[in-house]
Structure formats: C-alpha cells, structure tokens
Design an enzyme around this catalytic site. Structure first.
Site, PDB file in Angstrom:
ATOM      1  N   ASN A   4       0.843  -1.197   0.000  1.00  0.00           N
ATOM      2  CA  ASN A   4       0.000   0.000   0.000  1.00  0.00           C
ATOM      3  C   ASN A   4       0.884   1.256   0.000  1.00  0.00           C
ATOM      4  O   ASN A   4       1.675   1.461   0.920  1.00  0.00           O
ATOM      5  CB  ASN A   4      -0.882  -0.035   1.260  1.00  0.00           C
ATOM      6  CG  ASN A   4      -1.977   1.000   1.229  1.00  0.00           C
ATOM      7  OD1 ASN A   4      -2.025   1.836   0.341  1.00  0.00           O
ATOM      8  ND2 ASN A   4      -2.862   0.941   2.210  1.00  0.00           N
ATOM      9  N   LYS A  49      -0.268   4.288   0.099  1.00  0.00           N
ATOM     10  CA  LYS A  49      -0.950   5.329   0.890  1.00  0.00           C
ATOM     11  C   LYS A  49      -0.708   6.707   0.266  1.00  0.00           C
ATOM     12  O   LYS A  49      -0.817   6.859  -0.948  1.00  0.00           O
ATOM     13  CB  LYS A  49      -0.495   5.268   2.359  1.00  0.00           C
ATOM     14  CG  LYS A  49      -0.777   3.897   2.991  1.00  0.00           C
ATOM     15  CD  LYS A  49      -0.701   3.886   4.481  1.00  0.00           C
ATOM     16  CE  LYS A  49      -1.128   2.533   5.024  1.00  0.00           C
ATOM     17  NZ  LYS A  49      -1.134   2.427   6.472  1.00  0.00           N
ATOM     18  N   HIS A  59     -10.388   0.446   4.515  1.00  0.00           N
ATOM     19  CA  HIS A  59      -9.096   0.559   5.219  1.00  0.00           C
ATOM     20  C   HIS A  59      -9.328   1.373   6.494  1.00  0.00           C
ATOM     21  O   HIS A  59     -10.171   2.290   6.497  1.00  0.00           O
ATOM     22  CB  HIS A  59      -8.060   1.241   4.322  1.00  0.00           C
ATOM     23  CG  HIS A  59      -6.673   1.087   4.859  1.00  0.00           C
ATOM     24  ND1 HIS A  59      -6.197   1.854   5.892  1.00  0.00           N
ATOM     25  CD2 HIS A  59      -5.686   0.225   4.545  1.00  0.00           C
ATOM     26  CE1 HIS A  59      -4.954   1.471   6.178  1.00  0.00           C
ATOM     27  NE2 HIS A  59      -4.620   0.487   5.380  1.00  0.00           N
ATOM     28  N   GLU A  66      -6.056  -5.877  10.143  1.00  0.00           N
ATOM     29  CA  GLU A  66      -4.969  -4.983  10.566  1.00  0.00           C
ATOM     30  C   GLU A  66      -5.353  -4.273  11.860  1.00  0.00           C
ATOM     31  O   GLU A  66      -6.243  -3.409  11.838  1.00  0.00           O
ATOM     32  CB  GLU A  66      -4.740  -3.889   9.516  1.00  0.00           C
ATOM     33  CG  GLU A  66      -4.426  -4.387   8.136  1.00  0.00           C
ATOM     34  CD  GLU A  66      -3.870  -3.272   7.257  1.00  0.00           C
ATOM     35  OE1 GLU A  66      -2.820  -3.497   6.672  1.00  0.00           O
ATOM     36  OE2 GLU A  66      -4.467  -2.188   7.200  1.00  0.00           O
ATOM     37  N   SER A  85       4.492   1.038   5.245  1.00  0.00           N
ATOM     38  CA  SER A  85       5.730   1.742   5.613  1.00  0.00           C
ATOM     39  C   SER A  85       6.970   0.851   5.528  1.00  0.00           C
ATOM     40  O   SER A  85       8.054   1.333   5.186  1.00  0.00           O
ATOM     41  CB  SER A  85       5.600   2.338   7.018  1.00  0.00           C
ATOM     42  OG  SER A  85       5.218   1.347   7.948  1.00  0.00           O
TER      43      SER A  85
HETATM   44  O1  G3P Z   1      -2.533  -1.093   4.320  1.00  0.00           O
HETATM   45  C1  G3P Z   1      -1.472  -1.634   5.000  1.00  0.00           C
HETATM   46  C2  G3P Z   1      -1.190  -0.868   6.194  1.00  0.00           C
HETATM   47  O2  G3P Z   1      -2.247  -0.272   6.858  1.00  0.00           O
HETATM   48  C3  G3P Z   1      -0.118  -1.366   7.076  1.00  0.00           C
HETATM   49  O3  G3P Z   1       0.677  -0.267   7.260  1.00  0.00           O
HETATM   50  O4  G3P Z   1       2.789   0.880   7.579  1.00  0.00           O
HETATM   51  O5  G3P Z   1       2.014  -0.803   9.241  1.00  0.00           O
HETATM   52  O6  G3P Z   1       2.779  -1.561   6.987  1.00  0.00           O
HETATM   53  P1  G3P Z   1       2.147  -0.452   7.806  1.00  0.00           P
END
Ligand code: G3P
Length: 213
Positions: A5, A7, A85, A133, A192
């Site tokens: 993602n 973002k 999301h 998540e 990230s």
């Molecule tokens: O969409 C994936 C995301 O919400 C996870 O973010 O930065 O923790 O890998 P991150």
C-alpha cells in the site's frame, strides 16, 4: 500475496510509485509469487500497466453526477479494490454494496477489518480477501504477527475458506511474513515497511521470500 500500500507517502508517489511498481513486478516474476500494489489514485493508471494494481477505495455509486467520488465502473481496468481501510472506514452497508458492484465489474476485493469481529462480519460478503490490521500497530515497528498472533489464528477461522486472509500492520521483515503464513494467513498487507525502506528492492525480496515456496 504481498500487497503493498503506497498510501499518501511522498516516497511512493509519481515517478517513485512507478519505480517501486517496477521493482515489485520484477521480483514477482522472478519468484512466481503474487505481488500487487495499491497506489494513490493519481498513479493508478500508470502503475496498472506495470503490475497488478488495486484502488485504495471506491464508493458504491453508479456512473453519474458524483463529484469527487471514485466508483467501481471507473476503476474497472484495475485488478481490484481495497475497501474499509482503517484510514478510510466505510459503513457496513456501503462495504456490502461496493463489494457487489466491484464483483460485477470483474474486480477482486480486499476488505480491511480492524479486528476479528469485523472480519467475521465482512467475510459474509465473500470478498476475495479480508485484510485484518489492528490499527494501533499500523505504521509501527512491531508486527501483527509478533504482537497479536491470536488475532491471525482467530481470523483464519472466520475468513477462510470462502475468502483468503491477509494480515497487516507493522510488517517489516521476512520473519514477520513467515510467522503470518505459519499462523494461516495467505499473505500480508504492507505499507511503511516497504515505502520507507532504505533498500526497497531488498525489502520486497525478503518479504516475498517469507511467503514460502
Ligand atoms: O494497508 C497496509 C497498512 O495499513 C499497514 O501499514 O505501515 O504498518 O505496513 P504499515
């Protein structure tokens, strides 16, 4: 699947989005593992010519006068769409309608869920994937696999076999991915860990390696 993602990270927009997409496509080809990306709306078209691409959101609307909205019929050239999301939450009735409309356009669907109860609810819409998540771990350094392994185990029970399960939040290493897969996930949803990585190629490669054979 490894779903990346972008973002609204500056490290993953415009030319940089294209660059990450090319790297991910090459690694997907070499490894025969599914890697797909979720760029910003502005970069969808260009990136979709390089790798399987998902829209970050759609509203359940038919073509017509809906200024500022993006709808399934307009992103029908993509591989799929992400819905709900935690950074773009939707009403349950809109998720249901959007999944239906996306399916009618031939799009895959990834519905995000912030916990197992929500995963159970959205799984009834039979999306291609449910992505669990825990919001508190998003963008952090501790992965869902390490901090919340029980969530993955429970999510497997409510999501599969009708949909596949992705897990995400804080995923950064091969070990995080291996653990998620070991607990029953079909892949990971990462942001990230890839877009802010010092070496994007190496990081994607390691995450893909974690998916196993
Ligand atoms: O969409 C994936 C995301 O919400 C996870 O973010 O930065 O923790 O890998 P991150």
């Amino acid at each position: 699947m490894l779903l990346i993602n972008f973002k609204t990270y500056e490290e993953a927009e415009g030319e940089k989005a294209v660059e990450i997409a090319k790297i991910a496509a090459a690694i997907s080809k070499e490894s025969s593992k599914r890697v797909a990306v979720v760029p910003n709306f502005v970069d969808l078209k260009e990136v979709s010519e390089i790798i399987e691409t998902f829209a970050p959101h759609v509203d359940p609307l038919e073509p017509g006068s809906h200024t500022g909205h993006t709808i399934p019929a307009i992103v029908d050239f993509l591989k799929g769409v992400v819905l709900n999301h935690s950074e773009y939450p939707m009403l349950i009735k809109d998720i249901e309608a959007a999944v239906q409309m996306a399916k009618e356009e031939g799009l895959e669907t990834v519905i995000c869920a912030n916990n197992v109860a929500v995963a159970r609810a959205v799984a009834t819409f039979e999306p291609t994937y449910v992505a669990v998540e825990p919001p508190g771990l998003i963008g952090g350094d501790v992965s869902v696999s390490t901090a919340k392994p029980d969530i993955i185990k429970e999510a497997v029970k409510v999501v599969k076999p009708k949909s596949k399960l992705l897990v995400g939040a804080g995923v950064k290493t091969k070990k995080d991915v291996e653990k998620a897969v070991e607990l029953g996930a079909d892949g990971v949803f990462v942001a990230s860990g890839v877009v802010k990585a010092k070496d994007v190629r190496l990081t994607i490669k390691e995450l893909v390696d974690g998916l196993g054979r």
